[in-house]
Design a protein around this motif. Structure first.
Motif, PDB file in Angstrom:
ATOM      1  N   LYS A 222       4.351  96.788  -1.716  1.00 25.18           N
ATOM      2  CA  LYS A 222       4.099  96.485  -0.198  1.00 25.18           C
ATOM      3  C   LYS A 222       3.168  96.228   0.451  1.00 25.18           C
ATOM      4  O   LYS A 222       2.479  97.054  -0.184  1.00 25.18           O
ATOM      5  CB  LYS A 222       4.921  97.441   0.510  1.00 25.18           C
ATOM      6  CG  LYS A 222       5.823  98.436   0.463  1.00 25.18           C
ATOM      7  CD  LYS A 222       6.401  99.156   1.830  1.00 25.18           C
ATOM      8  CE  LYS A 222       7.497 100.066   1.197  1.00 25.18           C
ATOM      9  NZ  LYS A 222       7.367 100.962   1.958  1.00 25.18           N
ATOM     10  N   ASN A 223       2.636  94.938   0.910  1.00 32.39           N
ATOM     11  CA  ASN A 223       1.748  94.957   1.776  1.00 32.39           C
ATOM     12  C   ASN A 223       0.830  95.588   3.183  1.00 32.39           C
ATOM     13  O   ASN A 223       0.076  96.540   3.657  1.00 32.39           O
ATOM     14  CB  ASN A 223       2.012  94.121   2.332  1.00 32.39           C
ATOM     15  CG  ASN A 223       1.539  91.870   1.088  1.00 32.39           C
ATOM     16  OD1 ASN A 223       1.573  92.208   0.998  1.00 32.39           O
ATOM     17  ND2 ASN A 223       2.159  91.107   2.422  1.00 32.39           N
ATOM     18  N   ASN A 224       1.883  96.799   3.473  1.00 37.93           N
ATOM     19  CA  ASN A 224       1.945  97.839   4.378  1.00 37.93           C
ATOM     20  C   ASN A 224       2.477  98.955   4.165  1.00 37.93           C
ATOM     21  O   ASN A 224       3.700  98.495   3.730  1.00 37.93           O
ATOM     22  CB  ASN A 224       2.616  97.491   5.823  1.00 37.93           C
ATOM     23  CG  ASN A 224       1.779  97.688   6.776  1.00 37.93           C
ATOM     24  OD1 ASN A 224       2.462  99.206   7.087  1.00 37.93           O
ATOM     25  ND2 ASN A 224       0.976  96.857   7.774  1.00 37.93           N
TER      26      ASN A 224
ATOM     27  N   ALA B 141       8.258  85.391  14.064  1.00 39.44           N
ATOM     28  CA  ALA B 141       7.453  86.665  13.721  1.00 39.44           C
ATOM     29  C   ALA B 141       6.308  86.956  14.452  1.00 39.44           C
ATOM     30  O   ALA B 141       5.801  86.389  15.183  1.00 39.44           O
ATOM     31  CB  ALA B 141       6.449  86.496  12.019  1.00 39.44           C
ATOM     32  N   TYR B 142       5.289  88.187  14.208  1.00 36.62           N
ATOM     33  CA  TYR B 142       4.807  88.517  15.118  1.00 36.62           C
ATOM     34  C   TYR B 142       3.031  88.605  15.240  1.00 36.62           C
ATOM     35  O   TYR B 142       2.878  89.228  14.026  1.00 36.62           O
ATOM     36  CB  TYR B 142       4.880  89.395  16.420  1.00 36.62           C
ATOM     37  CG  TYR B 142       6.357  89.387  17.331  1.00 36.62           C
ATOM     38  CD1 TYR B 142       6.225  88.971  18.887  1.00 36.62           C
ATOM     39  CD2 TYR B 142       7.555  90.006  16.668  1.00 36.62           C
ATOM     40  CE1 TYR B 142       7.168  88.444  19.249  1.00 36.62           C
ATOM     41  CE2 TYR B 142       8.930  89.433  17.549  1.00 36.62           C
ATOM     42  CZ  TYR B 142       8.337  88.493  18.430  1.00 36.62           C
ATOM     43  OH  TYR B 142       9.590  88.681  18.851  1.00 36.62           O
ATOM     44  N   LEU B 143       2.120  88.698  15.458  1.00 36.62           N
ATOM     45  CA  LEU B 143       1.004  88.735  15.229  1.00 36.62           C
ATOM     46  C   LEU B 143       0.192  89.314  15.585  1.00 36.62           C
ATOM     47  O   LEU B 143       0.617  89.750  17.130  1.00 36.62           O
ATOM     48  CB  LEU B 143       0.208  87.288  15.510  1.00 36.62           C
ATOM     49  CG  LEU B 143       0.790  85.632  14.906  1.00 36.62           C
ATOM     50  CD1 LEU B 143       0.165  84.742  14.993  1.00 36.62           C
ATOM     51  CD2 LEU B 143       0.886  85.604  13.226  1.00 36.62           C
ATOM     52  N   SER B 144      -0.704  90.051  14.787  1.00 35.66           N
ATOM     53  CA  SER B 144      -1.871  90.948  15.513  1.00 35.66           C
ATOM     54  C   SER B 144      -2.456  90.637  17.591  1.00 35.66           C
ATOM     55  O   SER B 144      -2.512  91.236  18.040  1.00 35.66           O
ATOM     56  CB  SER B 144      -2.969  91.156  15.517  1.00 35.66           C
ATOM     57  OG  SER B 144      -3.304  90.323  14.694  1.00 35.66           O
TER      58      SER B 144
ATOM     59  N   HIS C  56       5.652  87.022   1.803  1.00 32.75           N
ATOM     60  CA  HIS C  56       4.323  87.547   0.917  1.00 32.75           C
ATOM     61  C   HIS C  56       3.777  88.137   2.245  1.00 32.75           C
ATOM     62  O   HIS C  56       2.784  88.847   2.558  1.00 32.75           O
ATOM     63  CB  HIS C  56       3.586  87.606  -0.122  1.00 32.75           C
ATOM     64  CG  HIS C  56       4.459  87.274  -1.481  1.00 32.75           C
ATOM     65  ND1 HIS C  56       5.314  88.086  -1.753  1.00 32.75           N
ATOM     66  CD2 HIS C  56       4.520  85.956  -1.883  1.00 32.75           C
ATOM     67  CE1 HIS C  56       5.670  87.294  -2.685  1.00 32.75           C
ATOM     68  NE2 HIS C  56       5.988  86.425  -3.038  1.00 32.75           N
ATOM     69  N   ASP C  57       3.951  87.572   3.459  1.00 37.90           N
ATOM     70  CA  ASP C  57       2.883  87.112   4.340  1.00 37.90           C
ATOM     71  C   ASP C  57       3.520  88.134   5.491  1.00 37.90           C
ATOM     72  O   ASP C  57       2.756  88.777   6.758  1.00 37.90           O
ATOM     73  CB  ASP C  57       2.236  85.682   4.750  1.00 37.90           C
ATOM     74  CG  ASP C  57       1.430  85.205   3.692  1.00 37.90           C
ATOM     75  OD1 ASP C  57       0.734  86.163   3.399  1.00 37.90           O
ATOM     76  OD2 ASP C  57       2.050  84.215   4.249  1.00 37.90           O
ATOM     77  N   VAL C  58       4.658  88.720   5.534  1.00 36.65           N
ATOM     78  CA  VAL C  58       5.031  89.347   6.341  1.00 36.65           C
ATOM     79  C   VAL C  58       5.884  90.745   6.381  1.00 36.65           C
ATOM     80  O   VAL C  58       6.148  90.755   5.341  1.00 36.65           O
ATOM     81  CB  VAL C  58       6.788  88.923   7.053  1.00 36.65           C
ATOM     82  CG1 VAL C  58       5.645  87.188   8.270  1.00 36.65           C
ATOM     83  CG2 VAL C  58       7.213  88.326   6.777  1.00 36.65           C
ATOM     84  N   GLU C  59       6.102  91.791   6.960  1.00 37.53           N
ATOM     85  CA  GLU C  59       6.388  92.983   6.519  1.00 37.53           C
ATOM     86  C   GLU C  59       7.751  93.150   7.782  1.00 37.53           C
ATOM     87  O   GLU C  59       7.043  93.287   8.906  1.00 37.53           O
ATOM     88  CB  GLU C  59       5.804  94.265   6.242  1.00 37.53           C
ATOM     89  CG  GLU C  59       4.932  93.789   5.102  1.00 37.53           C
ATOM     90  CD  GLU C  59       5.747  93.898   3.769  1.00 37.53           C
ATOM     91  OE1 GLU C  59       7.101  94.312   3.916  1.00 37.53           O
ATOM     92  OE2 GLU C  59       5.249  93.930   2.400  1.00 37.53           O
TER      93      GLU C  59
ATOM     94  N   ASP D  96      -1.827  90.900   8.950  1.00 32.31           N
ATOM     95  CA  ASP D  96      -3.283  90.050   8.540  1.00 32.31           C
ATOM     96  C   ASP D  96      -4.439  90.589   7.635  1.00 32.31           C
ATOM     97  O   ASP D  96      -4.010  91.379   6.718  1.00 32.31           O
ATOM     98  CB  ASP D  96      -4.209  90.582   9.723  1.00 32.31           C
ATOM     99  CG  ASP D  96      -4.129  90.954  11.077  1.00 32.31           C
ATOM    100  OD1 ASP D  96      -3.566  89.738  12.140  1.00 32.31           O
ATOM    101  OD2 ASP D  96      -4.179  91.657  11.959  1.00 32.31           O
ATOM    102  N   LYS D  97      -5.139  89.693   7.287  1.00 33.38           N
ATOM    103  CA  LYS D  97      -5.599  89.388   5.273  1.00 33.38           C
ATOM    104  C   LYS D  97      -6.783  90.112   6.012  1.00 33.38           C
ATOM    105  O   LYS D  97      -7.253  90.539   7.118  1.00 33.38           O
ATOM    106  CB  LYS D  97      -6.210  87.866   5.513  1.00 33.38           C
ATOM    107  CG  LYS D  97      -5.235  87.219   5.460  1.00 33.38           C
ATOM    108  CD  LYS D  97      -4.895  86.785   4.033  1.00 33.38           C
ATOM    109  CE  LYS D  97      -3.335  85.654   4.242  1.00 33.38           C
ATOM    110  NZ  LYS D  97      -1.931  86.130   3.582  1.00 33.38           N
ATOM    111  N   PHE D  98      -7.166  91.122   4.793  1.00 30.84           N
ATOM    112  CA  PHE D  98      -7.659  92.118   4.701  1.00 30.84           C
ATOM    113  C   PHE D  98      -8.850  91.978   3.710  1.00 30.84           C
ATOM    114  O   PHE D  98      -8.658  92.129   1.736  1.00 30.84           O
ATOM    115  CB  PHE D  98      -7.138  94.159   4.345  1.00 30.84           C
ATOM    116  CG  PHE D  98      -7.976  94.695   4.400  1.00 30.84           C
ATOM    117  CD1 PHE D  98      -8.424  95.637   6.425  1.00 30.84           C
ATOM    118  CD2 PHE D  98      -8.396  95.223   3.193  1.00 30.84           C
ATOM    119  CE1 PHE D  98      -9.669  96.375   5.906  1.00 30.84           C
ATOM    120  CE2 PHE D  98      -9.633  95.620   2.950  1.00 30.84           C
ATOM    121  CZ  PHE D  98      -9.965  96.554   4.376  1.00 30.84           C
TER     122      PHE D  98
END
Length: 163
Positions: free
Chosen positions: A4-6, A31-34, A47-50, A60-62
């Motif tokens: 999981k990404n999160n 899909a919602y952004l921060s 792979h960019d969403v959860e 968000d990229k860390f």
């Protein structure tokens, strides 16, 4: 995929996430952004969403490397230059937190992380100050090397006093 990404993500298996992601894309979901905006889920990779709290959220990229210290994630900052009799290294550090949009650095407080490398591995500890980090690392090392310390420190003691 496999991880999981999160940690807040709803999906436990890759299969379930892929199935639900494809269904949501077919329905034209967002899909919602921060930053509070949204984009079409079709414009975002798997792979960019959860899926968290009933919504697809772009993570968000860390960009920082995470160091786990006593099961707590940190990002190490500048090394603290100190002349001490021990060979500990000390670093400024910030905790890594997580919300529904991914990992982020806690704004404060700053922590101190202590590091000591031995032939058996690298040992870590943290505290609010250098003194706390040093003390916690010292306790960890004592626990790890107690038998060795006692064999040297108590070699001239009678068996009754060694206990």
């Amino acid at each position: 995929m496999s991880k999981k990404n999160n940690s807040l993500a709803t999906h436990v298996s890759d299969f379930d996430k892929v199935r639900d992601y494809n269904s949501a894309r077919a329905r034209g979901e967002e899909a919602y952004l921060s930053n509070g905006k949204s984009v079409s889920l079709n414009a975002v990779g798997l792979h960019d969403v959860e899926f968290i709290g009933g919504l697809w959220r772009v993570q968000d990229k860390f960009p920082h490397q995470i160091q786990i210290v006593r099961d707590v994630p940190f990002v190490l900052g500048a090394r603290i230059l100190r002349n001490e009799r021990n060979l500990f290294e000390f670093y400024h550090a910030r905790r890594v937190c997580e919300n529904c949009y991914g990992k982020y650095l806690a704004p404060s407080p700053q922590y101190v992380v202590a590091k000591y490398t031995t032939d058996k591995g690298t040992y870590w500890a943290y505290g609010d100050t250098v003194e706390q980090a040093r003390a916690f690392l010292g306790i960890k090392l004592y626990d790890e090397y107690m038998d060795l310390i006692h064999s040297v420190a108590c070699k001239n003691q009678t068996p009754e006093k060694q206990k």
